[in-house]
Design a protein around this motif. Structure first.
Motif, PDB file in Angstrom:
ATOM      1  N   SER A   1       0.906  -1.254   0.093  1.00  0.00           N
ATOM      2  CA  SER A   1       0.053  -0.093  -0.086  1.00  0.00           C
ATOM      3  C   SER A   1       0.992   1.240  -0.132  1.00  0.00           C
ATOM      4  CB  SER A   1      -0.862   0.154   1.288  1.00  0.00           C
ATOM      5  OG  SER A   1      -1.848  -1.056   1.105  1.00  0.00           O
ATOM      6  N   LYS A   2       2.112   1.106   0.693  1.00  0.00           N
ATOM      7  CA  LYS A   2       2.816   2.304   0.772  1.00  0.00           C
ATOM      8  C   LYS A   2       3.432   2.555  -0.689  1.00  0.00           C
ATOM      9  CE  LYS A   2       5.016   1.839   4.737  1.00  0.00           C
ATOM     10  NZ  LYS A   2       6.159   1.639   5.636  1.00  0.00           N
ATOM     11  N   ALA A   3       3.767   1.682  -1.313  1.00  0.00           N
ATOM     12  CA  ALA A   3       4.396   1.882  -2.638  1.00  0.00           C
ATOM     13  C   ALA A   3       3.303   2.149  -3.771  1.00  0.00           C
ATOM     14  CB  ALA A   3       4.860   0.427  -3.104  1.00  0.00           C
ATOM     15  N   VAL A   4       2.183   1.624  -3.753  1.00  0.00           N
ATOM     16  CA  VAL A   4       1.003   2.026  -4.343  1.00  0.00           C
ATOM     17  C   VAL A   4       0.955   3.927  -4.098  1.00  0.00           C
ATOM     18  CG1 VAL A   4      -1.600   2.044  -4.787  1.00  0.00           C
ATOM     19  CG2 VAL A   4      -0.043  -0.042  -4.587  1.00  0.00           C
TER      20      VAL A   4
ATOM     21  N   ILE B   1      -6.014   9.135  -0.587  1.00  0.00           N
ATOM     22  CA  ILE B   1      -5.235   8.355   0.401  1.00  0.00           C
ATOM     23  C   ILE B   1      -5.371   6.880   0.023  1.00  0.00           C
ATOM     24  CG2 ILE B   1      -7.228   8.487   2.025  1.00  0.00           C
ATOM     25  CD1 ILE B   1      -5.318   8.735   4.425  1.00  0.00           C
ATOM     26  N   VAL B   2      -4.290   6.121   0.384  1.00  0.00           N
ATOM     27  CA  VAL B   2      -4.623   4.624   0.516  1.00  0.00           C
ATOM     28  C   VAL B   2      -4.474   4.256   2.123  1.00  0.00           C
ATOM     29  CG1 VAL B   2      -3.474   2.496   0.015  1.00  0.00           C
ATOM     30  CG2 VAL B   2      -3.131   4.463  -1.356  1.00  0.00           C
ATOM     31  N   VAL B   3      -5.422   3.364   2.434  1.00  0.00           N
ATOM     32  CA  VAL B   3      -5.816   2.956   3.707  1.00  0.00           C
ATOM     33  C   VAL B   3      -5.850   1.761   4.191  1.00  0.00           C
ATOM     34  CG1 VAL B   3      -7.210   3.267   5.862  1.00  0.00           C
ATOM     35  CG2 VAL B   3      -7.123   5.115   4.013  1.00  0.00           C
ATOM     36  N   GLU B   4      -4.986   1.178   4.917  1.00  0.00           N
ATOM     37  CA  GLU B   4      -5.044  -0.375   4.888  1.00  0.00           C
ATOM     38  C   GLU B   4      -5.204  -1.060   6.191  1.00  0.00           C
ATOM     39  OE1 GLU B   4      -2.461  -2.427   6.387  1.00  0.00           O
ATOM     40  OE2 GLU B   4      -0.898  -1.259   6.624  1.00  0.00           O
ATOM     41  N   GLY B   5      -5.859  -2.114   6.317  1.00  0.00           N
ATOM     42  CA  GLY B   5      -6.312  -2.542   7.566  1.00  0.00           C
ATOM     43  C   GLY B   5      -7.062  -3.934   7.495  1.00  0.00           C
ATOM     44  N   ARG B   6      -8.118  -4.208   8.265  1.00  0.00           N
ATOM     45  CA  ARG B   6      -8.819  -5.467   8.202  1.00  0.00           C
ATOM     46  C   ARG B   6     -10.283  -5.133   7.761  1.00  0.00           C
ATOM     47  NH1 ARG B   6      -4.430  -6.155   9.485  1.00  0.00           N
ATOM     48  NH2 ARG B   6      -3.193  -8.003  10.505  1.00  0.00           N
ATOM     49  N   ASP B   7     -10.753  -3.747   8.180  1.00  0.00           N
ATOM     50  CA  ASP B   7     -12.289  -3.393   8.127  1.00  0.00           C
ATOM     51  C   ASP B   7     -12.294  -2.218   7.194  1.00  0.00           C
ATOM     52  OD1 ASP B   7     -11.034  -1.704   9.989  1.00  0.00           O
ATOM     53  OD2 ASP B   7     -12.680  -1.854  11.565  1.00  0.00           O
ATOM     54  N   ILE B   8     -11.367  -2.007   6.527  1.00  0.00           N
ATOM     55  CA  ILE B   8     -11.410  -0.504   5.655  1.00  0.00           C
ATOM     56  C   ILE B   8     -12.431  -0.676   4.585  1.00  0.00           C
ATOM     57  CG2 ILE B   8     -10.179   1.153   4.578  1.00  0.00           C
ATOM     58  CD1 ILE B   8      -9.230   0.335   7.457  1.00  0.00           C
ATOM     59  N   THR B   9     -12.422  -1.683   3.739  1.00  0.00           N
ATOM     60  CA  THR B   9     -13.361  -1.782   2.729  1.00  0.00           C
ATOM     61  C   THR B   9     -14.937  -2.085   3.128  1.00  0.00           C
ATOM     62  OG1 THR B   9     -13.135  -4.182   2.786  1.00  0.00           O
ATOM     63  CG2 THR B   9     -11.753  -3.406   1.395  1.00  0.00           C
ATOM     64  N   THR B  10     -15.093  -2.572   4.400  1.00  0.00           N
ATOM     65  CA  THR B  10     -16.266  -2.729   4.896  1.00  0.00           C
ATOM     66  C   THR B  10     -16.926  -1.877   5.787  1.00  0.00           C
ATOM     67  OG1 THR B  10     -15.436  -4.217   6.627  1.00  0.00           O
ATOM     68  CG2 THR B  10     -16.338  -5.123   4.416  1.00  0.00           C
ATOM     69  N   VAL B  11     -16.133  -1.242   6.913  1.00  0.00           N
ATOM     70  CA  VAL B  11     -16.679  -0.375   8.028  1.00  0.00           C
ATOM     71  C   VAL B  11     -15.699   1.134   7.726  1.00  0.00           C
ATOM     72  CG1 VAL B  11     -16.707  -0.192  10.383  1.00  0.00           C
ATOM     73  CG2 VAL B  11     -16.777  -2.459   9.320  1.00  0.00           C
ATOM     74  N   VAL B  12     -14.782   1.057   7.667  1.00  0.00           N
ATOM     75  CA  VAL B  12     -14.195   2.484   7.766  1.00  0.00           C
ATOM     76  C   VAL B  12     -14.372   3.275   6.675  1.00  0.00           C
ATOM     77  CG1 VAL B  12     -11.763   3.622   7.817  1.00  0.00           C
ATOM     78  CG2 VAL B  12     -12.114   1.694   9.271  1.00  0.00           C
ATOM     79  N   ALA B  13     -14.032   2.778   5.262  1.00  0.00           N
ATOM     80  CA  ALA B  13     -14.338   3.420   4.086  1.00  0.00           C
ATOM     81  C   ALA B  13     -15.176   2.483   3.131  1.00  0.00           C
ATOM     82  CB  ALA B  13     -12.910   3.822   3.672  1.00  0.00           C
ATOM     83  N   PRO B  14     -16.393   2.107   3.407  1.00  0.00           N
ATOM     84  CA  PRO B  14     -17.135   1.395   2.465  1.00  0.00           C
ATOM     85  C   PRO B  14     -17.579   2.112   1.203  1.00  0.00           C
ATOM     86  CG  PRO B  14     -18.600   1.913   4.276  1.00  0.00           C
ATOM     87  CD  PRO B  14     -17.200   2.418   4.642  1.00  0.00           C
ATOM     88  N   ASP B  15     -17.300   3.408   1.228  1.00  0.00           N
ATOM     89  CA  ASP B  15     -17.610   4.287   0.092  1.00  0.00           C
ATOM     90  C   ASP B  15     -16.280   4.509  -0.657  1.00  0.00           C
ATOM     91  OD1 ASP B  15     -16.321   5.839   2.269  1.00  0.00           O
ATOM     92  OD2 ASP B  15     -17.729   7.490   2.165  1.00  0.00           O
TER      93      ASP B  15
ATOM     94  N   VAL C   1      -1.933  -4.136  -7.852  1.00  0.00           N
ATOM     95  CA  VAL C   1      -3.024  -3.357  -7.107  1.00  0.00           C
ATOM     96  C   VAL C   1      -3.175  -2.015  -7.893  1.00  0.00           C
ATOM     97  CG1 VAL C   1      -3.255  -2.022  -5.092  1.00  0.00           C
ATOM     98  CG2 VAL C   1      -2.400  -4.206  -4.821  1.00  0.00           C
ATOM     99  N   ILE C   2      -2.221  -1.497  -8.573  1.00  0.00           N
ATOM    100  CA  ILE C   2      -2.575  -0.310  -9.166  1.00  0.00           C
ATOM    101  C   ILE C   2      -3.438  -0.663 -10.352  1.00  0.00           C
ATOM    102  CG2 ILE C   2      -1.274   1.450 -10.895  1.00  0.00           C
ATOM    103  CD1 ILE C   2       0.855   1.794  -8.698  1.00  0.00           C
ATOM    104  N   ALA C   3      -3.237  -1.828 -11.103  1.00  0.00           N
ATOM    105  CA  ALA C   3      -4.373  -2.325 -12.154  1.00  0.00           C
ATOM    106  C   ALA C   3      -5.948  -2.203 -11.661  1.00  0.00           C
ATOM    107  CB  ALA C   3      -3.667  -3.558 -12.862  1.00  0.00           C
ATOM    108  N   VAL C   4      -5.863  -2.780 -10.388  1.00  0.00           N
ATOM    109  CA  VAL C   4      -7.252  -2.869  -9.981  1.00  0.00           C
ATOM    110  C   VAL C   4      -7.832  -1.387  -9.459  1.00  0.00           C
ATOM    111  CG1 VAL C   4      -8.401  -3.433  -7.674  1.00  0.00           C
ATOM    112  CG2 VAL C   4      -7.129  -4.927  -8.987  1.00  0.00           C
ATOM    113  N   VAL C   5      -7.010  -0.708  -9.246  1.00  0.00           N
ATOM    114  CA  VAL C   5      -7.359   0.868  -8.761  1.00  0.00           C
ATOM    115  C   VAL C   5      -7.753   1.571 -10.009  1.00  0.00           C
ATOM    116  CG1 VAL C   5      -6.724   3.219  -7.963  1.00  0.00           C
ATOM    117  CG2 VAL C   5      -5.877   1.265  -6.940  1.00  0.00           C
ATOM    118  N   ARG C   6      -6.925   1.265 -11.170  1.00  0.00           N
ATOM    119  CA  ARG C   6      -7.442   1.894 -12.528  1.00  0.00           C
ATOM    120  C   ARG C   6      -8.595   1.374 -13.094  1.00  0.00           C
ATOM    121  NH1 ARG C   6      -2.565   1.227 -16.363  1.00  0.00           N
ATOM    122  NH2 ARG C   6      -3.685   2.494 -17.813  1.00  0.00           N
ATOM    123  N   ARG C   7      -9.078   0.103 -12.941  1.00  0.00           N
ATOM    124  CA  ARG C   7     -10.216  -0.751 -13.235  1.00  0.00           C
ATOM    125  C   ARG C   7     -11.646  -0.107 -12.296  1.00  0.00           C
ATOM    126  NH1 ARG C   7     -10.872  -6.744 -12.780  1.00  0.00           N
ATOM    127  NH2 ARG C   7      -8.526  -6.716 -12.851  1.00  0.00           N
TER     128      ARG C   7
END
Ligand code: ATP
Ligand SMILES: Nc1ccn([C@H]2C[C@H](O)[C@@H](COP(=O)(O)O)O2)c(=O)n1
Length: 239
Positions: A33-36, A139-153, A225-231
């Motif tokens: 995530s840091k490199a991205v 921002i890139v945010v990494e953890g365990r619940d970022i996709t679902t709770v912290v930043a579902p949007d 990961v960058i390919a996913v971000v672009r998609r």
């Protein structure tokens, strides 16, 4: 416009872009995530470091992990600061530099007591959401619940995963071969099992992409990961 049409340059110049990355221990979330973030010109938030910092504070201040109210109070009252420049790693708690200390195996073995404290979680989630807003949602945010709770949007959401074997090998190398197989299993697999009781970071929720890095080297994982971000940017919000 096809997926390939959104260039990294356009992403760098774009507006709101939250990249949410979850996954199990040792899958490469933090380093990838840091490199991205560096490549895309985004801030970087390591949310696990916040849980680790509270764990360090409790151990340092002899706050018992068995005292749920005291752990929650610690999460609410400590002054926590961190560099959100992906090129600079720095964490302080009540003004004390804990950058190296929070990575020690004793913190990895204790931190689930904070992660499974629902009061402490609520406070750290609140702080994380405030930090995302303060950084203009770039921002890139990494953890365990970022996709679902912290930043579902978030504009781009993904699970970064890898086989148990790859994750144990990587963590062993990262710690310079200082840990036995049993210690690594405790810090990686047993920790995931405990953390999984409060949050699901092994399965991708609806609309969340998966990147499996088991057979990818570090640079290929960053590219994936960058390919996913672009998609995700190209696809736009779900209708
Ligand atoms: N694709 C990869 N190939 C080889 N090594 C990798 C790869 N991705 C990450 N690594 C290395 O694996 C180690 C663990 O990565 P990292 O600390 O980023 O994992 P993590 O998911 O953030 O772990 P944790 O959640 O336990 O903090 C690091 O040394 C990192 O450089
Ligand atoms: N969003 C998050 C981030 C982390 N945790 C917990 C789970 C881990 O055991 C601990 C440390 O995280 P790491 O630095 O290893 O990524 O914090 C969580 O529950 N939610």
């Amino acid at each position: 416009m096809s997926n390939a049409d959104v260039t990294e340059q356009q992403i760098r110049q774009g507006k709101s872009l939250v990249v949410a990355v979850d996954g199990p221990s040792g899958s490469g979330k933090s380093s990838v995530s840091k490199a991205v973030a560096t490549r895309l010109g985004l801030a970087f938030l390591d949310t696990g470091a916040m849980y680790r910092s509270v764990a360090w504070h409790c151990l340092n201040g002899r706050i018992s992990f068995a005292d749920a109210a005291a752990v929650e109070a610690a999460a609410r009252t400590v002054k926590m600061a961190q560099s959100m420049d992906p090129g600079t790693e720095m964490f302080t708690i009540n003004g004390i530099n804990v950058t190296a200390a929070i990575r020690e195996p004793k913190i990895s073995e204790a931190v689930s007591a904070v992660a499974t404290n629902l009061g402490a979680r609520a406070e750290l989630i609140r702080r994380q959401q405030a930090l995302i807003a303060e950084h203009g949602r770039r921002i890139v945010v990494e953890g365990r619940d970022i996709t679902t709770v912290v930043a579902p949007d978030a504009e781009a959401r993904l699970i970064l995963t890898a086989s148990e074997e790859a994750r144990l090998r990587r963590r062993g190398l990262q710690l310079g071969g200082t840990q036995s197989a049993e210690q690594l299993a405790e810090q990686v697999l047993a920790r995931d099992a405990k953390d999984s009781t409060v949050v699901d970071f092994q399965r991708a929720a609806d609309g969340v992409y998966t990147v499996d890095s088991s057979d990818l080297d570090f640079d290929a994982t960053v590219d994936a990961v960058i390919a996913v971000v672009r998609r995700a940017v190209n696809a736009g919000p779900p209708v």
